[in-house]
Every structure is written in structure tokens, then in C-alpha cells.
Design a protein around this motif. Sequence first.
Motif, PDB file in Angstrom:
ATOM      1  N   GLY A  46       0.869  -1.178   0.000  1.00  0.00           N
ATOM      2  CA  GLY A  46       0.000   0.000   0.000  1.00  0.00           C
ATOM      3  C   GLY A  46       0.902   1.222   0.000  1.00  0.00           C
TER       4      GLY A  46
ATOM      5  N   ASP B  22       0.939  -0.969  -4.914  1.00  0.00           N
ATOM      6  CA  ASP B  22      -0.344  -0.307  -4.629  1.00  0.00           C
ATOM      7  C   ASP B  22      -1.306  -0.683  -5.750  1.00  0.00           C
ATOM      8  OD1 ASP B  22      -0.950   2.346  -2.584  1.00  0.00           O
ATOM      9  OD2 ASP B  22      -2.434   1.900  -4.165  1.00  0.00           O
TER      10      ASP B  22
ATOM     11  N   GLU C   7      -7.883  -3.136   4.326  1.00  0.00           N
ATOM     12  CA  GLU C   7      -7.531  -4.556   4.153  1.00  0.00           C
ATOM     13  C   GLU C   7      -6.268  -4.993   4.891  1.00  0.00           C
ATOM     14  OE1 GLU C   7      -7.629  -4.680  -0.153  1.00  0.00           O
ATOM     15  OE2 GLU C   7      -9.663  -5.503  -0.076  1.00  0.00           O
TER      16      GLU C   7
HETATM   17  C1  LIG Z   1      -3.255   4.979   3.905  1.00  0.00           C
HETATM   18  S1  LIG Z   1      -2.582   4.853   2.276  1.00  0.00           S
HETATM   19  C2  LIG Z   1      -0.859   4.832   2.720  1.00  0.00           C
HETATM   20  C3  LIG Z   1       0.057   5.229   1.595  1.00  0.00           C
HETATM   21  C4  LIG Z   1       1.533   5.204   1.957  1.00  0.00           C
HETATM   22  N1  LIG Z   1       1.937   3.912   2.492  1.00  0.00           N
HETATM   23  C5  LIG Z   1       1.863   6.281   2.936  1.00  0.00           C
HETATM   24  O1  LIG Z   1       2.187   5.947   4.078  1.00  0.00           O
HETATM   25  O2  LIG Z   1       1.786   7.455   2.588  1.00  0.00           O
HETATM   26  C6  LIG Z   1      -2.959   3.190   1.865  1.00  0.00           C
HETATM   27  C7  LIG Z   1      -2.652   2.807   0.450  1.00  0.00           C
HETATM   28  O3  LIG Z   1      -2.855   1.399   0.362  1.00  0.00           O
HETATM   29  C8  LIG Z   1      -3.409   1.089  -0.906  1.00  0.00           C
HETATM   30  N2  LIG Z   1      -4.087  -0.223  -0.741  1.00  0.00           N
HETATM   31  C9  LIG Z   1      -5.086  -0.546   0.114  1.00  0.00           C
HETATM   32  N3  LIG Z   1      -5.433  -1.845  -0.022  1.00  0.00           N
HETATM   33  C10 LIG Z   1      -4.623  -2.364  -0.992  1.00  0.00           C
HETATM   34  C11 LIG Z   1      -4.496  -3.648  -1.595  1.00  0.00           C
HETATM   35  N4  LIG Z   1      -5.281  -4.682  -1.248  1.00  0.00           N
HETATM   36  N5  LIG Z   1      -3.566  -3.814  -2.573  1.00  0.00           N
HETATM   37  C12 LIG Z   1      -2.779  -2.775  -2.967  1.00  0.00           C
HETATM   38  N6  LIG Z   1      -2.866  -1.541  -2.441  1.00  0.00           N
HETATM   39  C13 LIG Z   1      -3.767  -1.330  -1.470  1.00  0.00           C
HETATM   40  C14 LIG Z   1      -4.332   2.267  -1.214  1.00  0.00           C
HETATM   41  O4  LIG Z   1      -4.542   2.375  -2.623  1.00  0.00           O
HETATM   42  C15 LIG Z   1      -3.538   3.450  -0.611  1.00  0.00           C
HETATM   43  O5  LIG Z   1      -2.725   4.075  -1.580  1.00  0.00           O
END
Ligand SMILES: C[S@@+](CC[C@H](N)C(=O)[O-])C[C@H]1O[C@@H](n2cnc3c(N)ncnc32)[C@H](O)[C@@H]1O
Length: 266
Positions: free
Chosen positions: A44, A65, A115
Motif C-alpha cells: 500500500g 499499490d 484490508e
Molecule cells: C493509507 S494509504 C498509505 C500510503 C503510503 N503507504 C503512505 O504511508 O503514505 C494506503 C494505500 O494502500 C493502498 N491499498 C489498500 N489496499 C490495498 C491492496 N489490497 N492492494 C494494494 N494496495 C492497497 C491504497 O490504494 C492506498 O494508496
Amino acid sequence: MLFEVTKYHQDLLKDFERLSAFFEVIDEVHLKNDNGFLIAYDLGCGSGVLSYFASKIVKKVIAIDKDSNIVKKAKCSLKNINVEVICEDILDHEFKDKADLIICETLDTGLIDEEQALIINHVLKYLKSNGTIIPSSVISIAEPISTSKQLDHVCYDDENNLSQENKISYKILGNFINFSEVDFYKKIDLKFKTKLIFKIDLDGILNSIKITTFTKLAEDLICGPTSMLNPPLLIPIKKEHVKKGDEISIFLEYELGGGIETIKTY
Ligand SMILES: C[S@@+](CC[C@H](N)C(=O)[O-])C[C@H]1O[C@@H](n2cnc3c(N)ncnc32)[C@H](O)[C@@H]1O
């Protein structure tokens, strides 16, 4: 370092408290590790900011992501460093190499609506036996509250998203209960049920419970809710007049990763 971002990922980047906590723990993990890390996953990854921190302490970061828009931007931001950015749902991804370090920030309050728990269950088999997971766990507490107007649905106590007139005010009527710690080093049971027994300290109308989640980034570093990390959840319950000294039992049930619609109280 400049990151290309969407509005949502920009807000995440502006949350200095959240970012500095992750920066501190990645730095600390590095200092404690004598042999050096080979491979890290950033699950993510969003803008890729945590991949960028991790890139300083490992040979290679695999950042994933499912949001193609932010992945395009992250690929640009991280193009000249040791980070491979992949656009895929992590739950469908099979990794080739085991990781020394897994960073996973798909957190939300109680891990109910995002998730994180499903992702941790999916990737645990790809962590080396001496590997590290950041964060290591989350701890949730519950408090009995009286909201000034009766809520008709579960909502976040999220200062960013509520206009002045929609702000929810409430009084805390009793003790907090530390009701759950989810350890990311173990397979997580997605069905959750507990009985909360509150001791009431203030007379009033009990009509909701407030859930607050704290993120344990490492043994000695716990990050409370910040503007973009785990805003508390307010859950309406059947209203009841309570008096100082009362003991009130409430069952709380939900499914981790199942969405806030799975929350039940009775
Ligand atoms: C809260 S954001 C955090 C982004 C980054 N890690 C940060 O700390 O700035 C969560 C990210 O997880 C991605 N995400 C959530 N569930 C996911 C999944 N099953 N597979 C891939 N990406 C996922 C979302 O698209 C989002 O960009």
C-alpha cells in the motif's frame, strides 16, 4: 525529495506526526540490525514515501499499490532509486523473494474498513524467520460516550472531514477498556467479538461508544491517532440513562477488513 501525488496522498504526506513516527521506526530498525537488510516490501505504498525511507537501509524495495493513478506518480518520483513499484492488488500478488522487512500502512481504526488484516495474513509466509514488520501491532480501546445529537450511523470523529456545523460533540461517561491487540506477526482471526463492561463515572445518556486505535510501530514507539491515521470511530448504541457507579455491558462484533457495515452492538 519531491513526490508526485493525488490530493489524498498529499494529505497523507502533510501529516507530519504520522510520517515522522514511520521515519523514526525505520531508522531505529536499521540501527538495531547488524547484518543489513536485503529486501523490503512497502505494501500500500501510495506516494512511495515509506519506500523512500526504506530504500536507504535495504538493497531493494518492492512497493505495491492497487491505485494505478498513484502508482504512475510513485514510479516517476522513485525512478532513480532502488525501488520497484508494482500496480496490483497485494492480495493477488505472489512474491518471488522473502522479505527482511515488511512495511504495511493500510491501517484504519480497528482494522475494520481497510484490508490491513487480510494483507498481513497473505504476506506472513513471505517474511524471513528473523524478519521485521512495521507496524508490529495495533491496540484498540473503547469508551462509553454521550453524543450531543443521536447518531444514526457509525461515523469517524475526523476533524479533517467535518464542517463546523457537523462536528460531533460528546462527553465521556466512564472508563476506557483496552479490548484488542492485533499482532501482525501472527495469522489474524478476521471475526472479532468481545464483551465490554464499562464502569460509569458520570450521570448522563449513554448513546454511543468511541473506538480509538493506537499503532505500535515498534516495542517502544506507539503512535496515537493523527490527522490522517486512524481517526476514532463513533458507534451509536441503544440509548440508556446511566448513573455514576453503574456497570454497563455491551457486546461488540465486527469483521476485520469487512467494512464498517459489519459492526454490531447489542
Ligand atoms: C493509507 S494509504 C498509505 C500510503 C503510503 N503507504 C503512505 O504511508 O503514505 C494506503 C494505500 O494502500 C493502498 N491499498 C489498500 N489496499 C490495498 C491492496 N489490497 N492492494 C494494494 N494496495 C492497497 C491504497 O490504494 C492506498 O494508496
